[in-house]
Design an enzyme around this catalytic site. Structure first.
Site, PDB file in Angstrom:
ATOM      1  N   HIS A 138      23.684 -93.393 -34.342  1.00 57.03           N
ATOM      2  CA  HIS A 138      23.240 -94.250 -35.446  1.00 57.03           C
ATOM      3  C   HIS A 138      23.172 -93.495 -36.775  1.00 57.03           C
ATOM      4  CE1 HIS A 138      19.296 -92.311 -35.644  1.00 57.03           C
ATOM      5  NE2 HIS A 138      19.470 -92.137 -34.344  1.00 57.03           N
ATOM      6  N   HIS A 147      38.437 -85.866 -38.137  1.00 59.55           N
ATOM      7  CA  HIS A 147      38.844 -86.028 -36.729  1.00 59.55           C
ATOM      8  C   HIS A 147      37.683 -85.568 -35.853  1.00 59.55           C
ATOM      9  CE1 HIS A 147      41.809 -84.747 -33.281  1.00 59.55           C
ATOM     10  NE2 HIS A 147      40.924 -85.623 -32.883  1.00 59.55           N
TER      11      HIS A 147
HETATM   12  C1  LIG Z   1      38.044 -72.600 -33.594  1.00 62.57           C
HETATM   13  C2  LIG Z   1      39.546 -72.611 -33.505  1.00 62.57           C
HETATM   14  C3  LIG Z   1      40.114 -73.530 -34.595  1.00 62.57           C
HETATM   15  C4  LIG Z   1      40.024 -71.179 -33.760  1.00 62.57           C
HETATM   16  O1  LIG Z   1      41.395 -71.123 -33.608  1.00 62.57           O
HETATM   17  P1  LIG Z   1      42.153 -69.752 -34.003  1.00 62.57           P
HETATM   18  O2  LIG Z   1      41.889 -69.438 -35.443  1.00 62.57           O
HETATM   19  O3  LIG Z   1      43.567 -69.908 -33.563  1.00 62.57           O
HETATM   20  O4  LIG Z   1      41.351 -68.666 -33.173  1.00 62.57           O
HETATM   21  P2  LIG Z   1      41.867 -67.677 -32.031  1.00 62.57           P
HETATM   22  O5  LIG Z   1      42.281 -68.451 -30.817  1.00 62.57           O
HETATM   23  O6  LIG Z   1      42.839 -66.714 -32.647  1.00 62.57           O
HETATM   24  O7  LIG Z   1      40.510 -66.910 -31.678  1.00 62.57           O
HETATM   25  C5  LIG Z   1      39.898 -66.046 -32.612  1.00 62.57           C
HETATM   26  C6  LIG Z   1      38.608 -65.587 -31.993  1.00 62.57           C
HETATM   27  O8  LIG Z   1      37.668 -66.662 -31.973  1.00 62.57           O
HETATM   28  C7  LIG Z   1      37.279 -66.940 -30.607  1.00 62.57           C
HETATM   29  N1  LIG Z   1      37.259 -68.398 -30.473  1.00 62.57           N
HETATM   30  C8  LIG Z   1      38.243 -69.259 -30.767  1.00 62.57           C
HETATM   31  N2  LIG Z   1      37.840 -70.518 -30.556  1.00 62.57           N
HETATM   32  C9  LIG Z   1      36.590 -70.449 -30.120  1.00 62.57           C
HETATM   33  C10 LIG Z   1      35.657 -71.447 -29.731  1.00 62.57           C
HETATM   34  N3  LIG Z   1      35.955 -72.748 -29.792  1.00 62.57           N
HETATM   35  N4  LIG Z   1      34.432 -71.030 -29.346  1.00 62.57           N
HETATM   36  C11 LIG Z   1      34.122 -69.711 -29.293  1.00 62.57           C
HETATM   37  N5  LIG Z   1      34.976 -68.733 -29.664  1.00 62.57           N
HETATM   38  C12 LIG Z   1      36.196 -69.105 -30.070  1.00 62.57           C
HETATM   39  C13 LIG Z   1      38.344 -66.321 -29.736  1.00 62.57           C
HETATM   40  O9  LIG Z   1      37.826 -65.964 -28.479  1.00 62.57           O
HETATM   41  C14 LIG Z   1      38.727 -65.120 -30.553  1.00 62.57           C
HETATM   42  O10 LIG Z   1      37.748 -64.113 -30.382  1.00 62.57           O
HETATM   43  P3  LIG Z   1      38.152 -62.555 -30.333  1.00 62.57           P
HETATM   44  O11 LIG Z   1      38.760 -62.252 -31.667  1.00 62.57           O
HETATM   45  O12 LIG Z   1      36.841 -61.871 -30.112  1.00 62.57           O
HETATM   46  O13 LIG Z   1      39.123 -62.423 -29.217  1.00 62.57           O
HETATM   47  C15 LIG Z   1      40.072 -73.111 -32.134  1.00 62.57           C
HETATM   48  O14 LIG Z   1      39.861 -72.170 -31.093  1.00 62.57           O
HETATM   49  C16 LIG Z   1      39.418 -74.414 -31.721  1.00 62.57           C
HETATM   50  O15 LIG Z   1      38.302 -74.474 -31.179  1.00 62.57           O
HETATM   51  N6  LIG Z   1      40.168 -75.506 -32.003  1.00 62.57           N
HETATM   52  C17 LIG Z   1      39.761 -76.853 -31.645  1.00 62.57           C
HETATM   53  C18 LIG Z   1      40.710 -77.398 -30.560  1.00 62.57           C
HETATM   54  C19 LIG Z   1      40.451 -78.856 -30.324  1.00 62.57           C
HETATM   55  O16 LIG Z   1      39.346 -79.337 -30.376  1.00 62.57           O
HETATM   56  N7  LIG Z   1      41.515 -79.598 -30.063  1.00 62.57           N
HETATM   57  C20 LIG Z   1      41.402 -81.046 -29.933  1.00 62.57           C
HETATM   58  C21 LIG Z   1      42.751 -81.659 -29.819  1.00 62.57           C
HETATM   59  S1  LIG Z   1      42.619 -83.393 -29.765  1.00 62.57           S
END
Ligand SMILES: CC(C)(COP(=O)(O)OP(=O)(O)OC[C@H]1O[C@@H](n2cnc3c(N)ncnc32)[C@H](O)[C@@H]1OP(=O)(O)O)[C@@H](O)C(=O)NCCC(=O)NCCS
Length: 213
Positions: A138, A147
């Protein structure tokens, strides 16, 4: 069921298939796909891709509505505004299994996917995605182009700024305010306000990096 006619969908992606499915289940007679990678991209799921944005603009009068199925929030908003200026009006697509309070509002160009719940007095902006099984409680205020990914949950009174992406399964505490153009990583537990233009992850969620816009 009311028939809405022919729907043009820009974005021959996985999300495009989800939008097509929701549209056909909610009363659209047929869908036609467009994608800016056409003709290299020529089909999506069961459907052919019949042109790009330019073809869509030229053929606009052949369609009864437009949906933009592009996951990138900035590009989705840009395309929606472009088409709106050209007189092709974005429609709201709501999967029949979504539950939306009659006291909530959902903007044009927004897609609400299967199993999503939007509770009373929530306001969802223009060109948003409320993805599969997400809940918006709410009095939330969700800006244009946001998104909310599958399985994410927003407590009551949460505010989310324009073009922000709430990741898969994230939870946002009631009354928290999240700025524009930010990313809430999947699984994050957001307990305090979030600035604009940042990425936050973890439990409790903390800033991961400052992105240049
Ligand atoms: C947060 C996010 C955008 C980061 O993406 P990125 O910049 O490519 O990050 P990386 O995968 O290179 O990870 C970088 C660091 O952050 C950490 N990390 C990435 N995503 C994380 C998350 N969601 N929670 C905790 N840690 C996360 C990784 O473990 C990595 O840590 P390290 O450097 O100690 O190894 C991505 O992981 C994410 O959560 N995207 C959302 C996906 C989603 O919801 N998709 C829906 C589709 S409908």
């Amino acid at each position: 069921m009311k028939s809405n006619g022919r729907l043009a969908i820009l974005g021959a992606s996985g999300h495009g298939k989800v939008v097509a499915d929701a549209a056909l289940l909610s009363g659209w007679n047929s869908v036609a796909f467009f994608d800016d990678a056409w003709p290299a991209v020529s089909e999506v799921g069961l459907w052919p891709v019949v042109g790009d944005s330019h073809v869509l603009m030229e053929q606009a009068l052949q369609y009864d509505g437009l949906a933009v199925a592009i996951g990138d929030n900035g590009i989705r908003l840009e395309k929606l505004r472009l088409f709106e200026r050209s007189g092709l009006h974005p429609v709201t697509i709501i999967h029949p299994s979504a539950i939306i309070s009659s006291f909530a509002s959902v903007g044009a160009g927004t897609v609400v996917c299967a199993g999503a719940v939007i509770n009373p007095f929530a306001e969802i902006g223009f060109g948003c995605i409320v993805n599969t099984g997400a809940t918006v409680d709410h009095d939330c205020r969700i800006g244009d182009g946001v998104h909310i990914s599958p399985g994410a949950h927003l407590g009551g009174g949460v505010q989310v700024g324009r073009a922000t992406w709430i990741g898969l399964g994230a939870c946002v505490k009631q009354c928290v305010r999240i700025g524009e153009d930010s990313i809430v990583g999947m699984g994050a537990v957001v307990i305090r306000d979030v600035s604009a233009g940042v990425t936050i992850v973890g439990n409790p969620a903390r800033e991961m990096e400052v992105r240049s816009s």
